[in-house]
Design an enzyme around this catalytic site. Structure first.
Site, PDB file in Angstrom:
ATOM      1  N   GLN B 224       0.820  -1.218   0.000  1.00 35.62           N
ATOM      2  CA  GLN B 224       0.000   0.000   0.000  1.00 35.62           C
ATOM      3  C   GLN B 224       0.853   1.267   0.000  1.00 35.62           C
ATOM      4  O   GLN B 224       0.315   2.368   0.079  1.00 35.62           O
ATOM      5  CB  GLN B 224      -0.926   0.004   1.230  1.00 35.62           C
ATOM      6  CG  GLN B 224      -1.968  -1.089   1.214  1.00 35.62           C
ATOM      7  CD  GLN B 224      -3.028  -0.887   0.155  1.00 35.62           C
ATOM      8  OE1 GLN B 224      -3.223   0.221  -0.346  1.00 35.62           O
ATOM      9  NE2 GLN B 224      -3.723  -1.950  -0.204  1.00 35.62           N
ATOM     10  N   LYS B 247      -1.296  -2.531  -7.728  1.00 40.22           N
ATOM     11  CA  LYS B 247      -1.659  -1.363  -6.914  1.00 40.22           C
ATOM     12  C   LYS B 247      -0.849  -0.138  -7.334  1.00 40.22           C
ATOM     13  O   LYS B 247      -1.003   0.952  -6.800  1.00 40.22           O
ATOM     14  CB  LYS B 247      -1.425  -1.665  -5.433  1.00 40.22           C
ATOM     15  CG  LYS B 247      -2.364  -2.768  -4.913  1.00 40.22           C
ATOM     16  CD  LYS B 247      -2.383  -2.839  -3.419  1.00 40.22           C
ATOM     17  CE  LYS B 247      -2.921  -4.148  -2.905  1.00 40.22           C
ATOM     18  NZ  LYS B 247      -4.374  -4.292  -3.021  1.00 40.22           N
ATOM     19  N   CYS B 386      -9.858  -7.585   4.421  1.00 44.32           N
ATOM     20  CA  CYS B 386      -8.827  -8.597   4.696  1.00 44.32           C
ATOM     21  C   CYS B 386      -7.995  -8.210   5.907  1.00 44.32           C
ATOM     22  O   CYS B 386      -6.779  -8.444   5.957  1.00 44.32           O
ATOM     23  CB  CYS B 386      -7.916  -8.829   3.491  1.00 44.32           C
ATOM     24  SG  CYS B 386      -8.760  -9.529   2.095  1.00 44.32           S
TER      25      CYS B 386
END
Lengths: 175, 428
Positions: B224, B247, B386
């Protein structure tokens, strides 16, 4: 298609004022349902008249005599799950278990089948879920209370939306 | 310039997507994302699920198409031109990635299928052989399941224990307690840089320094992080670092594992097969040197090549300086606008955050919020993201998560708030 078609007035009403909400202190069957995808949890309790034996292998034989006399539930869930549970308690109460299972099967077809001319119009307020078949990600929210009901009948006390049947409890866990 | 606690160099060369003063022109950038022109249920797409996966710019899509249209070939084995071209393009990306994370050597870059594969590879190949019953692996409360379950599986196999660094109510790691949890039994640490569920940016420099000081190898899950700020592995002395391509505006199915040379050279491969060997006989196989040793079989060639384009898109076409300024602006705008919605509670108010806002609304379950927003063309993630243990910590079964990125504009924030008000109206 708008949000108000998915969330019909009837569904919003059952969500806001769920019928038969709360625990049953005396009951013949119960199960806890869990949807690990979204975190929905509910517990279904019900009593029957003319109860048969307790042994699992005899349940099929005794079930035909049993009549669902009282049903309650508690939930921490989305509106679709809660409304589905609320309506389930209304449409099942007073029916023989065999008929309850037919209602269950017809309703599962109703929320899954794309060919709409092949599905039977469900009874009572269940009609309010007429658009759910368009939303595969939300079908499990609606089916969870029903699968929990069936799990309870089969003496399984914990069920999730991710199991294809209810006989593999406890497998695949990390302690 | 310092944004999210990270120093970011300003680049002033003329770049793509620029206004006359050099600032980012969001509309010209958005026009390079074909999906954004799609209408969703009759409405303009407002994509606020960037933390789940980023949309893909033309540069990446065209790269994928180019490989399949003009150059399909396997790598590392053909002597024909197509194979040579593919091999060169594939290996160039290793160089691009090494520069991207400032690794000193490109052989420290292993292509994987994603973050999850990278973590599992390190768990099985590096950590498992060193574990004895009673040893401890340290992770944080903020982890994604991908950085919990592999370690649980390892503990189950070896008798080691999983230890969890606590967090505060704001969603920040408690560094004092983290320090106190490290002891002689701690054999490995694995910590996310940024929380996918609530956006916390962890003080990764401090955490890695703590691990280094105690001589405990540490993996940083940067899944992330990489789309938001630069990685400098010369300064950040992590032993391993993993991330996914998708991502980062790249394709799905490709990711990166960085490992320090001395670690990688000591590790046994997990998958055996073609491309990871020097010689094979029925009696004995000699493994290839790193990185090939860990890339058995035909890799996702087109996707690796497109990942290179995705990285250039981020570093060359946009630049982390402009990403930082713009995303910080979006985060402040969104946070202020969402706080003004009555009955809305933001989950996770860490000191430093990427533009991710997780929230719940009074009397409306996150799943219902997600469905109603979808009817207005607004895509958010709902559920536990998650990260079930983290949501349990905050006492909520699910949240709605709006995750912004460089492709979003101010109208997207307005659309989010407008559709939330519609949801409240419907459920009133």
């Amino acid at each position: 298609m708008s949000a108000s078609e998915l969330y019909q007035r009837v569904i919003l009403d059952h969500n806001r004022n769920p019928r038969n909400y709360g625990e049953l202190t005396q009951f013949d069957y119960f199960a806890r349902g869990f949807n690990p995808i979204c975190g929905d949890r509910l517990t279904v309790f019900f009593s029957v008249e003319n109860r048969g034996g307790n042994e699992l292998q005899e349940i099929e034989a005794f079930r035909s005599h049993e009549i669902l006399s009282q049903m309650r539930f508690i939930s921490n869930s989305c509106a679709l799950c809660r409304a589905s549970a609320s309506i389930m308690t209304e449409v099942l109460t007073g029916n023989p278990i065999g008929k309850c299972l037919n209602i269950f099967q017809d309703f599962m077809d109703f929320i899954q089948t794309e060919a709409r001319d092949e599905v039977k119009e469900p009874i009572g307020d269940l009609k309010a879920f007429s658009e759910i078949y368009r939303f595969p990600a939300r079908r499990k929210c609606v089916s969870l209370p029903w699968k929990t009901f069936v799990a309870a009948l089969n003496q399984h006390h914990d069920v999730t939306t991710e199991e294809s049947n209810y006989s593999d409890q406890g497998k695949g866990t990390i302690k | 310039m310092k944004v999210w606690g990270i120093r970011i160099a300003m680049v002033d060369s003329k770049r793509k997507y620029s206004n006359s003063d050099g600032t980012l022109n969001i509309q010209s950038l958005r026009s390079d994302f074909p999906v954004l022109s799609r209408s969703i249920r009759g409405k303009k797409l407002v994509y606020l699920d960037n933390a789940a996966t980023a949309l893909k710019p033309l540069r990446v899509i065209e790269s994928l198409e180019r490989y399949y249209r003009q150059g399909t070939a396997n790598i590392h084995r053909g002597v024909h031109l197509l194979s040579e071209e593919a091999t060169t393009a594939y290996e160039q990306v290793r160089d691009i990635v090494a520069q991207f994370v400032q690794a000193s050597d490109q052989k420290e870059i292993i292509f994987t299928s994603g973050t999850t594969a990278g973590i599992n590879l390190v768990a099985m190949s590096f950590v498992k052989p060193m574990l004895s019953p009673g040893d401890e692996i340290l992770i944080s409360y903020l982890e994604h399941h991908a950085n919990i379950v592999p370690w649980q599986m390892l503990c189950e196999q070896t008798g080691a224990k999983l230890k969890i660094m606590p967090i505060s109510e704001s969603g920040d790691i408690d560094m004092d307690q983290c320090q106190a949890m490290i002891n002689s039994k701690t054999k490995f640490m694995s910590v996310s840089w940024v929380s996918n569920a609530i956006g916390t940016v962890n003080p990764i420099d401090d955490i890695v320094r703590l691990a280094n000081g105690a001589n405990i190898p540490i993996l940083v899950d940067a899944a992330q992080a990489v789309a938001h700020f630069p990685v400098n592995l010369q300064r950040l002395k992590a032993d391993f670092l993993v991330f996914s391509g998708h991502k980062l505006f790249g394709p799905t199915g490709v990711g990166v594992l960085f490992g320090r040379t001395h670690h990688l050279e000591s590790m046994r491969p997990i998958f055996g097969g073609g491309d990871m060997i020097k010689t094979v006989s029925f009696e004995k196989t000699v493994y290839a040197d790193i990185p090939a040793r860990f890339e058995a079989g035909t890799p996702p060639i087109a996707d690796v090549i497109a990942l290179g384009e995705a990285i250039k898109f981020v570093t060359d076409d946009i630049g982390f300086d402009r990403i930082a300024i713009y995303e910080d602006h979006l985060l402040k705008l969104a946070t202020t606008a969402l706080r003004a919605v009555s009955g809305l509670r933001i989950i996770g108010n860490a000191k430093i955050k990427v533009p991710v806002v997780s929230f719940i609304l009074d009397n409306i379950h996150a799943h219902d919020i997600g469905s109603i927003l979808d009817q207005h063309g607004v895509a958010v993630r709902t559920g536990h993201h998650c990260a079930e243990p983290l949501l349990k910590f905050f006492g909520v079964p699910a949240t709605a998560r709006a995750s912004f990125s460089i492709i979003n504009d101010e109208q997207d924030v307005e659309a989010l708030v407008r559709s939330l008000l519609k949801a409240k109206e419907l459920f009133a």
